[in-house]
Scaffold this motif. Sequence first.
Motif, short mmCIF file in Angstrom:
data_model
loop_
_atom_site.label_atom_id
_atom_site.label_comp_id
_atom_site.label_asym_id
_atom_site.label_seq_id
_atom_site.Cartn_x
_atom_site.Cartn_y
_atom_site.Cartn_z
N GLU A 71 43.04 36.12 6.32
CA GLU A 71 42.99 34.67 6.18
C GLU A 71 41.56 34.18 5.96
OE1 GLU A 71 44.45 36.34 8.62
OE2 GLU A 71 46.54 35.71 8.74
N LEU A 72 40.61 34.73 6.71
CA LEU A 72 39.21 34.35 6.53
C LEU A 72 38.69 34.85 5.19
CD1 LEU A 72 37.48 34.91 9.98
CD2 LEU A 72 37.80 32.75 8.76
N ASP A 73 39.05 36.07 4.84
CA ASP A 73 38.61 36.62 3.55
C ASP A 73 39.02 35.71 2.40
OD1 ASP A 73 37.85 38.77 5.12
OD2 ASP A 73 39.23 40.20 4.20
N VAL A 74 40.27 35.29 2.42
CA VAL A 74 40.80 34.44 1.35
C VAL A 74 40.06 33.10 1.30
CG1 VAL A 74 42.83 33.13 0.59
CG2 VAL A 74 43.07 35.54 1.24
N LEU A 75 39.90 32.47 2.45
CA LEU A 75 39.23 31.17 2.48
C LEU A 75 37.78 31.26 1.99
CD1 LEU A 75 40.46 29.74 5.90
CD2 LEU A 75 40.99 28.84 3.63
N LEU A 76 37.05 32.23 2.50
CA LEU A 76 35.64 32.36 2.13
C LEU A 76 35.46 32.75 0.68
CD1 LEU A 76 34.40 34.11 5.39
CD2 LEU A 76 34.03 31.72 4.73
N GLU A 77 36.24 33.70 0.21
CA GLU A 77 36.13 34.13 -1.18
C GLU A 77 36.57 33.02 -2.14
OE1 GLU A 77 37.63 38.03 -2.12
OE2 GLU A 77 36.89 38.81 -0.21
N ARG A 78 37.54 32.23 -1.74
CA ARG A 78 37.97 31.11 -2.58
C ARG A 78 36.84 30.10 -2.75
NH1 ARG A 78 42.86 28.84 -0.15
NH2 ARG A 78 43.87 30.61 -1.10
N TRP A 79 36.12 29.80 -1.65
CA TRP A 79 35.00 28.87 -1.76
C TRP A 79 33.93 29.45 -2.66
CZ3 TRP A 79 29.88 28.06 -1.47
CH2 TRP A 79 29.45 26.73 -1.44
N LEU A 80 33.63 30.73 -2.48
CA LEU A 80 32.61 31.39 -3.30
C LEU A 80 32.97 31.30 -4.78
CD1 LEU A 80 29.99 33.10 -3.37
CD2 LEU A 80 31.46 35.12 -3.21
N THR A 81 34.20 31.58 -5.11
CA THR A 81 34.63 31.58 -6.51
C THR A 81 34.72 30.17 -7.10
OG1 THR A 81 35.87 33.61 -6.14
CG2 THR A 81 36.50 32.28 -8.05
N GLN A 82 35.31 29.25 -6.34
CA GLN A 82 35.57 27.92 -6.88
C GLN A 82 34.41 26.94 -6.71
OE1 GLN A 82 39.27 26.35 -5.39
NE2 GLN A 82 40.41 28.17 -5.96
N CYS A 83 33.65 27.06 -5.66
CA CYS A 83 32.65 26.04 -5.35
C CYS A 83 31.21 26.48 -5.57
CB CYS A 83 32.83 25.57 -3.91
SG CYS A 83 34.43 24.80 -3.62
N TRP A 84 30.91 27.75 -5.36
CA TRP A 84 29.53 28.21 -5.47
C TRP A 84 28.89 27.85 -6.80
CZ3 TRP A 84 26.10 30.34 -2.08
CH2 TRP A 84 24.92 30.88 -2.63
N PRO A 85 29.58 28.07 -7.92
CA PRO A 85 28.91 27.81 -9.20
C PRO A 85 28.39 26.38 -9.35
CG PRO A 85 30.92 29.05 -9.56
CD PRO A 85 30.92 28.63 -8.11
N GLU A 86 29.06 25.42 -8.78
CA GLU A 86 28.66 24.01 -8.90
C GLU A 86 27.95 23.48 -7.66
OE1 GLU A 86 29.07 22.46 -11.82
OE2 GLU A 86 29.97 24.33 -12.55
N ALA A 87 27.88 24.29 -6.62
CA ALA A 87 27.30 23.84 -5.36
C ALA A 87 25.79 23.63 -5.49
CB ALA A 87 27.59 24.84 -4.26
N GLY A 88 25.31 22.61 -4.82
CA GLY A 88 23.87 22.38 -4.76
C GLY A 88 23.23 23.27 -3.72
N PRO A 89 21.92 23.25 -3.67
CA PRO A 89 21.20 24.11 -2.72
C PRO A 89 21.61 23.89 -1.26
CG PRO A 89 19.68 23.13 -4.29
CD PRO A 89 21.01 22.49 -4.53
N ALA A 90 21.88 22.67 -0.86
CA ALA A 90 22.24 22.41 0.54
C ALA A 90 23.58 23.08 0.88
CB ALA A 90 22.32 20.91 0.81
N ASP A 91 24.57 22.95 0.01
CA ASP A 91 25.86 23.58 0.29
C ASP A 91 25.76 25.09 0.22
OD1 ASP A 91 27.34 21.35 0.96
OD2 ASP A 91 28.09 21.03 -1.08
N ARG A 92 24.95 25.61 -0.69
CA ARG A 92 24.77 27.06 -0.76
C ARG A 92 24.12 27.57 0.52
NH1 ARG A 92 23.30 28.87 -6.88
NH2 ARG A 92 25.22 28.09 -7.84
N ASP A 93 23.13 26.85 1.03
CA ASP A 93 22.50 27.24 2.29
C ASP A 93 23.49 27.16 3.45
OD1 ASP A 93 20.07 27.72 1.05
OD2 ASP A 93 19.20 25.78 1.63
N ARG A 94 24.32 26.10 3.46
CA ARG A 94 25.33 25.97 4.52
C ARG A 94 26.31 27.13 4.48
NH1 ARG A 94 25.49 20.28 2.53
NH2 ARG A 94 24.20 19.12 3.99
N PHE A 95 26.73 27.50 3.28
CA PHE A 95 27.69 28.59 3.15
C PHE A 95 27.09 29.90 3.65
CE2 PHE A 95 30.07 31.83 0.68
CZ PHE A 95 31.33 31.56 1.18
#
Length: 93
Positions: free
Chosen positions: A26-50
């Motif tokens: 469950e954690l793997d899916v949630l974290l990898e989904r954010w990485l795939t869907q959100c990382w490319p457009e994420a700003g520096p603050a969200d990348r640092d938070r992740f």
Amino acid sequence: MNRPDTPDDNADAARLRWRCRRGMRELDVLLERWLTQCWPEAGPADRDRFEKLLSCEDDALWGWCSGRTVPDDPDLAAIVDQVTGLGHQRLDG
């Protein structure tokens, strides 16, 4: 820190993808989904938070992502909201 624009760009992306693997599906899916869907457009603050989120213990992560507890740190709470918000979306759309 050199940050990838997309999760498949470089060694940093591979390192992040590896860090998303927590041994709990469950954690793997949630974290990898954010990485795939959100990382490319994420700003520096969200990348640092992740990345900060990935440094947390699995028990705490699961408590936060399952909604049983909330992080005291506002930065972690913000990224947990993003990660879990994606979990409520359908996988196909």
